[in-house]
Design a protein around this motif. Sequence first.
Motif, PDB file in Angstrom:
ATOM      1  N   GLY A   1       0.819  -1.206   0.000  1.00  0.00           N
ATOM      2  CA  GLY A   1       0.000   0.000   0.000  1.00  0.00           C
ATOM      3  C   GLY A   1       0.854   1.258   0.000  1.00  0.00           C
ATOM      4  N   LEU A   2       1.948   1.231   0.766  1.00  0.00           N
ATOM      5  CA  LEU A   2       2.880   2.366   0.763  1.00  0.00           C
ATOM      6  C   LEU A   2       3.524   2.540  -0.607  1.00  0.00           C
ATOM      7  CD1 LEU A   2       4.696   1.806   4.195  1.00  0.00           C
ATOM      8  CD2 LEU A   2       2.951   3.523   3.674  1.00  0.00           C
ATOM      9  N   LEU A   3       3.949   1.429  -1.197  1.00  0.00           N
ATOM     10  CA  LEU A   3       4.599   1.497  -2.503  1.00  0.00           C
ATOM     11  C   LEU A   3       3.633   1.989  -3.580  1.00  0.00           C
ATOM     12  CD1 LEU A   3       6.650  -1.847  -2.464  1.00  0.00           C
ATOM     13  CD2 LEU A   3       7.419   0.461  -1.872  1.00  0.00           C
ATOM     14  N   LEU A   4       2.385   1.528  -3.516  1.00  0.00           N
ATOM     15  CA  LEU A   4       1.389   1.961  -4.500  1.00  0.00           C
ATOM     16  C   LEU A   4       1.094   3.451  -4.352  1.00  0.00           C
ATOM     17  CD1 LEU A   4      -0.636   1.263  -6.732  1.00  0.00           C
ATOM     18  CD2 LEU A   4      -2.306   0.746  -4.944  1.00  0.00           C
ATOM     19  N   ALA A   5       0.934   3.909  -3.110  1.00  0.00           N
ATOM     20  CA  ALA A   5       0.680   5.328  -2.878  1.00  0.00           C
ATOM     21  C   ALA A   5       1.842   6.168  -3.376  1.00  0.00           C
ATOM     22  CB  ALA A   5       0.443   5.578  -1.388  1.00  0.00           C
ATOM     23  N   SER A   6       3.054   5.675  -3.183  1.00  0.00           N
ATOM     24  CA  SER A   6       4.228   6.392  -3.674  1.00  0.00           C
ATOM     25  C   SER A   6       4.241   6.448  -5.193  1.00  0.00           C
ATOM     26  CB  SER A   6       5.502   5.700  -3.165  1.00  0.00           C
ATOM     27  OG  SER A   6       6.653   6.256  -3.743  1.00  0.00           O
ATOM     28  N   ARG A   7       3.805   5.367  -5.820  1.00  0.00           N
ATOM     29  CA  ARG A   7       3.866   5.305  -7.288  1.00  0.00           C
ATOM     30  C   ARG A   7       2.814   6.181  -7.955  1.00  0.00           C
ATOM     31  NH1 ARG A   7       3.367   0.022 -11.349  1.00  0.00           N
ATOM     32  NH2 ARG A   7       4.205   1.104 -13.167  1.00  0.00           N
ATOM     33  N   ILE A   8       1.586   6.159  -7.442  1.00  0.00           N
ATOM     34  CA  ILE A   8       0.512   6.896  -8.113  1.00  0.00           C
ATOM     35  C   ILE A   8       0.270   8.274  -7.493  1.00  0.00           C
ATOM     36  CG2 ILE A   8      -0.611   4.757  -8.809  1.00  0.00           C
ATOM     37  CD1 ILE A   8      -2.641   5.132  -6.612  1.00  0.00           C
ATOM     38  N   GLY A   9       0.850   8.528  -6.313  1.00  0.00           N
ATOM     39  CA  GLY A   9       0.759   9.859  -5.708  1.00  0.00           C
ATOM     40  C   GLY A   9      -0.581  10.204  -5.100  1.00  0.00           C
TER      41      GLY A   9
END
Length: 325
Positions: free
Chosen positions: A235-243
């Motif tokens: 979830g952290l990585l996804l939030a970082s990727r899509i902003g």
Amino acid sequence: MSVETVESSTGPTPRKGVSILFGLTLLGLLLFLWLLLGLSTNSFWTPNNISNLLRQGAMTAILAVGQTFVIITAGIDLSVGAVVGFTSVIVAWLLAAGVPLWLALIATLAIGVLIGAFHAFGIVRMGLPPFIITLATLTSLRGIGLLLTNGSTISITNEAFTNFSRANFLGIPSLFWMVIVVAIPAYIFLHLSRFGRYLFAVGSNSEAARLSGVNVNRTIYLAYILSSTCAAFVGLLLASRIGIGNATQAEGWELQAIASSVIGGTSLFGAVGSVHGPLLGAFILATINNGANLLNVNSFWQRIITGLLIIVIVYFDQLRRRGAR
């Protein structure tokens, strides 16, 4: 039978040769797909496409590793996709509220731990089937996330956070490095520690494991906490990727994680699994999806191919189990 006996009798030694052979087979299949797509398209081997492929497979691979811990105990975690979406909302909400980045990251991972502990509590103390408790969490977390965001999204303006997923290190995407960061301790835990052997023992026969001195309840807690923590990390990585934080993100990712784990040789009947198998399974699926897009193949065929792979592998797993009796 003592705990030491359980450790020796349920260890990976009898299956080690088969696991290595299966892993080499998966690696060969992955390399074959890469070679085939390289010959079929002009864009597969471009740096941009390879980077996108590694990023696409990375998050599914981490989810698959977490899911594998649960499946080895003969359980299932249907909530991981919802956990990914929910934790993306949590970290975005915390950052928007001015919480320091390091604290927002720790708090989000802690929520993953709590979700996993809740699943184990429902299974161990309430006697609920893993399918039911994790399905309930799947639907509930989607609803809670939508309530927190009023059905919208939360933008993330912290550039240190969003730039991470777009960065490369030694020419390799940072998201793929995160797979390595997760895979190494996961391998040590599952294959080289007594707690990993306890997972196999519980999945093989939980009552026999209990009589042998294994703390079955604690082992189940550990498996589901690891699964949800991996999902929170994604979830952290996804939030970082899509902003953004979006509760509806990652829909269906739980099925991708299960499929990757099963394709990687994890038995849905429990007691059989590895770390390298699900990783390879995740990148095989990512390669199929990537290649289908490059070849302009209807996306429906991607799902059909994935389904057929699962059927074939589970069928051979059943044959293996019958032959072992």
